[in-house]
Design a protein around this motif. Structure first.
Motif, PDB file in Angstrom:
ATOM      1  N   UNK A 115      15.515 -15.002 -80.786  1.00  0.00           N
ATOM      2  CA  UNK A 115      14.512 -16.155 -81.496  1.00  0.00           C
ATOM      3  C   UNK A 115      13.062 -16.038 -80.267  1.00  0.00           C
ATOM      4  N   UNK A 116      12.339 -15.154 -80.694  1.00  0.00           N
ATOM      5  CA  UNK A 116      11.182 -14.728 -79.936  1.00  0.00           C
ATOM      6  C   UNK A 116      11.565 -14.467 -78.462  1.00  0.00           C
ATOM      7  N   UNK A 117      11.155 -14.946 -77.368  1.00  0.00           N
ATOM      8  CA  UNK A 117      11.540 -14.693 -76.143  1.00  0.00           C
ATOM      9  C   UNK A 117      12.877 -15.269 -75.737  1.00  0.00           C
ATOM     10  N   UNK A 142      17.390 -18.060 -96.771  1.00  0.00           N
ATOM     11  CA  UNK A 142      16.984 -19.153 -95.862  1.00  0.00           C
ATOM     12  C   UNK A 142      18.017 -20.322 -95.790  1.00  0.00           C
ATOM     13  N   UNK A 143      18.448 -20.771 -94.629  1.00  0.00           N
ATOM     14  CA  UNK A 143      19.576 -21.456 -94.300  1.00  0.00           C
ATOM     15  C   UNK A 143      19.100 -22.550 -93.197  1.00  0.00           C
ATOM     16  N   UNK A 165      15.570 -24.223 -89.564  1.00  0.00           N
ATOM     17  CA  UNK A 165      15.519 -23.162 -90.544  1.00  0.00           C
ATOM     18  C   UNK A 165      15.841 -21.700 -90.226  1.00  0.00           C
ATOM     19  N   UNK A 166      16.633 -21.255 -90.765  1.00  0.00           N
ATOM     20  CA  UNK A 166      16.947 -19.616 -90.327  1.00  0.00           C
ATOM     21  C   UNK A 166      16.460 -19.124 -91.614  1.00  0.00           C
ATOM     22  N   UNK A 167      15.514 -18.171 -91.490  1.00  0.00           N
ATOM     23  CA  UNK A 167      14.905 -17.375 -92.438  1.00  0.00           C
ATOM     24  C   UNK A 167      15.210 -16.039 -92.087  1.00  0.00           C
ATOM     25  N   UNK A 195      23.772 -10.899 -94.940  1.00  0.00           N
ATOM     26  CA  UNK A 195      23.449 -11.798 -95.991  1.00  0.00           C
ATOM     27  C   UNK A 195      24.591 -12.565 -96.403  1.00  0.00           C
ATOM     28  N   UNK A 196      25.805 -11.544 -96.920  1.00  0.00           N
ATOM     29  CA  UNK A 196      26.998 -11.807 -97.379  1.00  0.00           C
ATOM     30  C   UNK A 196      27.915 -12.468 -96.233  1.00  0.00           C
ATOM     31  N   UNK A 197      27.826 -11.675 -95.117  1.00  0.00           N
ATOM     32  CA  UNK A 197      28.745 -12.311 -93.902  1.00  0.00           C
ATOM     33  C   UNK A 197      28.620 -13.611 -93.463  1.00  0.00           C
ATOM     34  N   UNK A 198      27.035 -13.935 -93.619  1.00  0.00           N
ATOM     35  CA  UNK A 198      26.641 -15.244 -93.044  1.00  0.00           C
ATOM     36  C   UNK A 198      27.095 -16.221 -94.010  1.00  0.00           C
TER      37      UNK A 198
END
Length: 121
Positions: free
Chosen positions: A105-107, A32-33, A78-80, A89-92
């Motif tokens: 993000x959705x549509x 979570x970020x 919030x990015x989950x 996850x490591x790259x981020x």
């Protein structure tokens, strides 16, 4: 770097409905970020994505969106990630601070810059 993370996030997001029904797979992580984001109500076209490639800040990304006539809303989000590949996850988490990430993000789409916080890794 933005392109590789964007592609990986796109692929991870496509697998989310399937991953939600299955137990966590080996080699995956959840994270979570906190992020400052540009929220867009539509998918970005290829020309806009191409022009976003050299953007290294959220302000630069906003300028590209403005040039392409793309409407957006800026705010904290919030990015989950759930059951994301560990490498993603490591790259981020090792990205240069302030570097934008383009996400489905959705549509629509979102362009995020991570905000360091105690709640995120």
């Amino acid at each position: 770097m933005v392109g590789r993370v964007t592609l990986a996030l796109l692929l991870a997001s496509l697998a989310l409905p399937v991953a939600a029904r299955q137990p966590k797979q080996p080699g995956t992580e959840s994270a979570q970020f906190n992020c400052d984001a540009l929220q867009i109500d539509a998918r970005l076209d290829r020309a806009t994505l191409r022009d976003l490639g050299p953007a290294h800040s959220l302000d630069e990304a906003a300028a590209v969106l403005h040039r392409h006539g793309v409407k957006y809303e800026r705010g904290e989000r919030m990015l989950t990630l759930t059951s994301a590949p560990a490498r993603l996850v490591r790259d981020i988490t090792t990205m240069k601070q302030g570097e934008p990430i383009i996400l489905p993000n959705g549509e629509g789409s979102a362009i995020c810059v991570l905000i360091p916080s105690p709640d995120s890794i």
